[in-house]
Design a protein around this motif. Structure first.
Motif, PDB file in Angstrom:
ATOM      1  N   ALA A  42     -11.613 -96.144   4.124  1.00  0.00           N
ATOM      2  CA  ALA A  42     -12.902 -96.424   3.485  1.00  0.00           C
ATOM      3  C   ALA A  42     -13.922 -95.353   3.854  1.00  0.00           C
ATOM      4  O   ALA A  42     -14.679 -94.868   3.002  1.00  0.00           O
ATOM      5  CB  ALA A  42     -13.407 -97.805   3.902  1.00  0.00           C
ATOM      6  N   HIS A  43     -13.955 -94.978   5.137  1.00  0.00           N
ATOM      7  CA  HIS A  43     -14.878 -93.930   5.600  1.00  0.00           C
ATOM      8  C   HIS A  43     -14.565 -92.607   4.910  1.00  0.00           C
ATOM      9  O   HIS A  43     -15.482 -91.906   4.446  1.00  0.00           O
ATOM     10  CB  HIS A  43     -14.750 -93.793   7.116  1.00  0.00           C
ATOM     11  CG  HIS A  43     -15.471 -92.617   7.691  1.00  0.00           C
ATOM     12  ND1 HIS A  43     -16.853 -92.550   7.751  1.00  0.00           N
ATOM     13  CD2 HIS A  43     -15.009 -91.451   8.222  1.00  0.00           C
ATOM     14  CE1 HIS A  43     -17.205 -91.395   8.291  1.00  0.00           C
ATOM     15  NE2 HIS A  43     -16.113 -90.711   8.580  1.00  0.00           N
ATOM     16  N   ALA A  64     -18.031 -88.837  -1.775  1.00  0.00           N
ATOM     17  CA  ALA A  64     -19.189 -89.026  -2.662  1.00  0.00           C
ATOM     18  C   ALA A  64     -18.741 -89.188  -4.117  1.00  0.00           C
ATOM     19  O   ALA A  64     -19.240 -88.508  -5.029  1.00  0.00           O
ATOM     20  CB  ALA A  64     -20.171 -87.868  -2.523  1.00  0.00           C
ATOM     21  N   ALA A 112     -19.889 -98.813  -5.092  1.00  0.00           N
ATOM     22  CA  ALA A 112     -19.506 -99.392  -3.798  1.00  0.00           C
ATOM     23  C   ALA A 112     -18.025 -99.157  -3.548  1.00  0.00           C
ATOM     24  O   ALA A 112     -17.227 -99.024  -4.481  1.00  0.00           O
ATOM     25  CB  ALA A 112     -19.816-100.887  -3.771  1.00  0.00           C
ATOM     26  N   ILE A 113     -17.675 -99.098  -2.252  1.00  0.00           N
ATOM     27  CA  ILE A 113     -16.287 -98.908  -1.815  1.00  0.00           C
ATOM     28  C   ILE A 113     -15.978 -99.933  -0.729  1.00  0.00           C
ATOM     29  O   ILE A 113     -16.803-100.173   0.164  1.00  0.00           O
ATOM     30  CB  ILE A 113     -16.070 -97.482  -1.262  1.00  0.00           C
ATOM     31  CG1 ILE A 113     -16.238 -96.444  -2.376  1.00  0.00           C
ATOM     32  CG2 ILE A 113     -14.686 -97.350  -0.616  1.00  0.00           C
ATOM     33  CD1 ILE A 113     -16.231 -94.999  -1.887  1.00  0.00           C
ATOM     34  N   ARG A 125     -15.674 -92.647   1.263  1.00  0.00           N
ATOM     35  CA  ARG A 125     -17.137 -92.525   1.121  1.00  0.00           C
ATOM     36  C   ARG A 125     -17.592 -91.082   1.333  1.00  0.00           C
ATOM     37  O   ARG A 125     -18.564 -90.643   0.723  1.00  0.00           O
ATOM     38  CB  ARG A 125     -17.829 -93.471   2.102  1.00  0.00           C
ATOM     39  CG  ARG A 125     -17.644 -94.946   1.721  1.00  0.00           C
ATOM     40  CD  ARG A 125     -18.333 -95.898   2.676  1.00  0.00           C
ATOM     41  NE  ARG A 125     -18.042 -97.281   2.298  1.00  0.00           N
ATOM     42  CZ  ARG A 125     -17.390 -98.153   3.048  1.00  0.00           C
ATOM     43  NH1 ARG A 125     -16.982 -97.812   4.269  1.00  0.00           N
ATOM     44  NH2 ARG A 125     -17.154 -99.377   2.612  1.00  0.00           N
ATOM     45  N   GLN A 126     -16.894 -90.347   2.162  1.00  0.00           N
ATOM     46  CA  GLN A 126     -17.251 -88.945   2.386  1.00  0.00           C
ATOM     47  C   GLN A 126     -17.052 -88.090   1.144  1.00  0.00           C
ATOM     48  O   GLN A 126     -17.677 -87.032   1.014  1.00  0.00           O
ATOM     49  CB  GLN A 126     -16.423 -88.376   3.542  1.00  0.00           C
ATOM     50  CG  GLN A 126     -16.851 -88.853   4.915  1.00  0.00           C
ATOM     51  CD  GLN A 126     -16.139 -88.109   6.021  1.00  0.00           C
ATOM     52  OE1 GLN A 126     -14.959 -87.769   5.909  1.00  0.00           O
ATOM     53  NE2 GLN A 126     -16.853 -87.826   7.101  1.00  0.00           N
ATOM     54  N   CYS A 163     -19.480 -93.766  -7.871  1.00  0.00           N
ATOM     55  CA  CYS A 163     -19.244 -95.207  -7.907  1.00  0.00           C
ATOM     56  C   CYS A 163     -20.391 -95.909  -7.187  1.00  0.00           C
ATOM     57  O   CYS A 163     -21.205 -95.273  -6.512  1.00  0.00           O
ATOM     58  CB  CYS A 163     -17.900 -95.558  -7.270  1.00  0.00           C
ATOM     59  SG  CYS A 163     -17.815 -95.255  -5.499  1.00  0.00           S
TER      60      CYS A 163
END
Length: 219
Positions: free
Chosen positions: A111-112, A118, A123-124, A115-116, A121
């Motif tokens: 998940a981290h 970018a 939400a993750i 998110r990196q 979207c």
């Protein structure tokens, strides 16, 4: 009318070739052999994790992930792992006014890493963060809480018949199969024949075209 689209991760957004190869190398078996056994396990309808047991009985996936991390061979997700259609398709869907989420059977670290990147979207989330994994009904109940809109307006997109389509539909969500990766190719014809998905597409760009065209007012 679809209000929210939630995407699976492995073999939907990410090409898992490098990760499968990393596991084969970690186990000390030829990559082709690992992939062939994975395919046989899949075709037999078993959980993918059974693959490891054929090479190392008693294999503990969480422990081995930690060992890989400690050895400097831990989980990585980079731009190169994304399928080429991911960014343009997600951007097009989001620009059309759809809410876009990502939720799959991945670790908290994944998940981290996602998110990196970018990604375009809203939400993750991952099963590691939620503490519940597909195909459990509770996972898709969490998807229904995660994404805005009533369940019949939430579309879950994945490549796996048993982990994505069947449980998503049982939870009252809409679903789409992307025909790629070993599972998408293996089950696409059956999914079409048995009407297990609202759509079967060959790419996320095709899905974006379908959904955005439905949102355009008639001329």
């Amino acid at each position: 009318m679809i209000h929210s689209v939630v995407f699976d991760v492995g073999e939907t957004l990410l090409d898992d070739t490098r990760e499968f190869a990393a596991w084969a190398d970690w186990l000390g078996v030829p990559r082709h052999t690992f992939s062939a056994v994975l395919g046989a396990v899949t075709a037999a309808g078993h959980d993918n994790a059974l693959t490891f047991q054929y090479f190392r009985p008693g294999f503990d996936l969480n422990r081995e992930r930690a060992r890989r991390e400690a050895a400097g061979h831990g989980e990585r997700i980079t731009e190169a792992d994304l399928y080429p259609d991911v960014r343009p398709a997600l951007s097009a869907l989001r620009s059309s006014g759809l809410w876009i989420g990502i939720a799959g059977n991945q670790t908290t670290r994944a998940a981290h890493l996602l998110r990196q990147l970018a990604l375009p979207c809203d939400a993750i989330a991952t099963s590691g963060e939620w503490g519940i994994a597909k195909p459990a009904r509770e996972f898709f109940d969490r998807v229904a809480e995660f994404a805005p809109g009533p369940r019949h307006q939430i579309l879950y997109v994945g490549d796996h018949r048993d982990n994505d389509l069947i449980p998503a539909r049982a939870a009252g969500l809409r679903c789409a199969l992307v025909r790629r990766g070993p599972w998408g190719h293996l089950w696409a014809d059956q999914v079409r024949r048995d009407h297990l998905a609202d759509w079967v597409v060959d790419s996320l760009t095709d899905l974006a075209d379908l959904l955005t065209s439905q949102r355009q007012p008639p001329s």
